[in-house]
Design a protein around this motif. Structure first.
Motif, PDB file in Angstrom:
ATOM      1  N   HIS A  24       0.852  -1.193   0.000  1.00 51.76           N
ATOM      2  CA  HIS A  24       0.000   0.000   0.000  1.00 51.76           C
ATOM      3  C   HIS A  24       0.883   1.235   0.000  1.00 51.76           C
ATOM      4  O   HIS A  24       1.954   1.259   0.611  1.00 51.76           O
ATOM      5  N   LYS A  25       0.419   2.273  -0.676  1.00 53.67           N
ATOM      6  CA  LYS A  25       1.180   3.522  -0.755  1.00 53.67           C
ATOM      7  C   LYS A  25       0.914   4.378   0.473  1.00 53.67           C
ATOM      8  O   LYS A  25      -0.225   4.583   0.864  1.00 53.67           O
ATOM      9  N   GLY A  44      -5.719  -0.428  -2.217  1.00 52.80           N
ATOM     10  CA  GLY A  44      -5.817  -0.801  -3.623  1.00 52.80           C
ATOM     11  C   GLY A  44      -7.251  -1.120  -4.009  1.00 52.80           C
ATOM     12  O   GLY A  44      -8.192  -0.986  -3.229  1.00 52.80           O
ATOM     13  N   CYS A  45      -7.430  -1.561  -5.227  1.00 53.16           N
ATOM     14  CA  CYS A  45      -8.760  -1.872  -5.761  1.00 53.16           C
ATOM     15  C   CYS A  45      -9.498  -2.975  -4.992  1.00 53.16           C
ATOM     16  O   CYS A  45     -10.688  -2.843  -4.765  1.00 53.16           O
ATOM     17  N   PRO A  46      -8.837  -4.074  -4.577  1.00 57.72           N
ATOM     18  CA  PRO A  46      -9.575  -5.134  -3.883  1.00 57.72           C
ATOM     19  C   PRO A  46     -10.262  -4.640  -2.608  1.00 57.72           C
ATOM     20  O   PRO A  46     -11.383  -5.043  -2.304  1.00 57.72           O
ATOM     21  N   GLY A  47      -9.613  -3.762  -1.876  1.00 54.97           N
ATOM     22  CA  GLY A  47     -10.224  -3.214  -0.664  1.00 54.97           C
ATOM     23  C   GLY A  47     -11.434  -2.366  -0.968  1.00 54.97           C
ATOM     24  O   GLY A  47     -12.447  -2.405  -0.273  1.00 54.97           O
ATOM     25  N   ARG A  48     -11.348  -1.585  -2.028  1.00 55.72           N
ATOM     26  CA  ARG A  48     -12.480  -0.738  -2.394  1.00 55.72           C
ATOM     27  C   ARG A  48     -13.652  -1.547  -2.924  1.00 55.72           C
ATOM     28  O   ARG A  48     -14.794  -1.184  -2.737  1.00 55.72           O
ATOM     29  N   LEU A  50     -14.512  -4.334  -1.805  1.00 56.52           N
ATOM     30  CA  LEU A  50     -15.174  -4.896  -0.626  1.00 56.52           C
ATOM     31  C   LEU A  50     -15.969  -3.849   0.140  1.00 56.52           C
ATOM     32  O   LEU A  50     -16.563  -4.141   1.165  1.00 56.52           O
ATOM     33  N   GLY A  51     -15.959  -2.617  -0.336  1.00 54.97           N
ATOM     34  CA  GLY A  51     -16.730  -1.571   0.307  1.00 54.97           C
ATOM     35  C   GLY A  51     -15.948  -0.775   1.334  1.00 54.97           C
ATOM     36  O   GLY A  51     -16.518   0.015   2.080  1.00 54.97           O
ATOM     37  N   LEU A  52     -14.638  -0.964   1.391  1.00 54.80           N
ATOM     38  CA  LEU A  52     -13.816  -0.223   2.333  1.00 54.80           C
ATOM     39  C   LEU A  52     -13.412   1.113   1.713  1.00 54.80           C
ATOM     40  O   LEU A  52     -13.382   1.262   0.503  1.00 54.80           O
ATOM     41  N   GLY A  53     -13.097   2.072   2.536  1.00 50.72           N
ATOM     42  CA  GLY A  53     -12.716   3.393   2.051  1.00 50.72           C
ATOM     43  C   GLY A  53     -11.371   3.379   1.343  1.00 50.72           C
ATOM     44  O   GLY A  53     -10.584   2.454   1.514  1.00 50.72           O
ATOM     45  N   PRO A  54     -11.077   4.423   0.557  1.00 50.22           N
ATOM     46  CA  PRO A  54      -9.811   4.457  -0.171  1.00 50.22           C
ATOM     47  C   PRO A  54      -8.601   4.716   0.721  1.00 50.22           C
ATOM     48  O   PRO A  54      -7.488   4.372   0.370  1.00 50.22           O
ATOM     49  N   LEU A  55      -8.793   5.325   1.892  1.00 51.03           N
ATOM     50  CA  LEU A  55      -7.694   5.612   2.802  1.00 51.03           C
ATOM     51  C   LEU A  55      -7.886   4.883   4.119  1.00 51.03           C
ATOM     52  O   LEU A  55      -9.018   4.665   4.555  1.00 51.03           O
ATOM     53  N   GLN A  56      -6.790   4.515   4.752  1.00 48.74           N
ATOM     54  CA  GLN A  56      -6.853   3.857   6.056  1.00 48.74           C
ATOM     55  C   GLN A  56      -5.753   4.432   6.935  1.00 48.74           C
ATOM     56  O   GLN A  56      -4.629   4.646   6.483  1.00 48.74           O
TER      57      GLN A  56
END
Length: 88
Positions: A24-25, A44-48, A50-56
């Motif tokens: 992750h960047k 990345g794309c797989p997390g998004r 799944l409905g997760l936000g773009p930043l963590q």
């Protein structure tokens, strides 16, 4: 004394908290009012998908405890080899 982090925005970080850990960047390295540190990463794309936000936001103490891999965004400066010295 403050702890210096070797992580900078633009670096790639990988926390082995899951078997399918990805790189992750790092978007931001910050400090809370109480002095604790945190990293903000871009998912990345797989997390998004799944409905997760773009930043963590990850707390630095947790990242240090779990362990992490790091890829620097900038390549280190390489020193030129010294000229061979002639033995007299």
């Amino acid at each position: 004394m403050r702890e210096r982090l070797s992580i900078h925005p633009g670096d790639l970080i990988r926390c082995p908290d899951r078997p399918t850990a990805r790189w992750h960047k790092v978007v931001r390295v910050g400090r809370h009012k109480d002095g604790s540190r945190y990293l903000t990463i871009r998912r990345g794309c797989p997390g998004r998908l799944l409905g997760l936000g773009p930043l963590q936001r990850l707390e630095w103490t947790w990242v240090k405890q779990v362990g992490y891999g790091l890829r620097k965004s900038r390549s280190p400066v390489l020193e030129l080899p010294a000229a061979p010295q002639v033995a007299a």
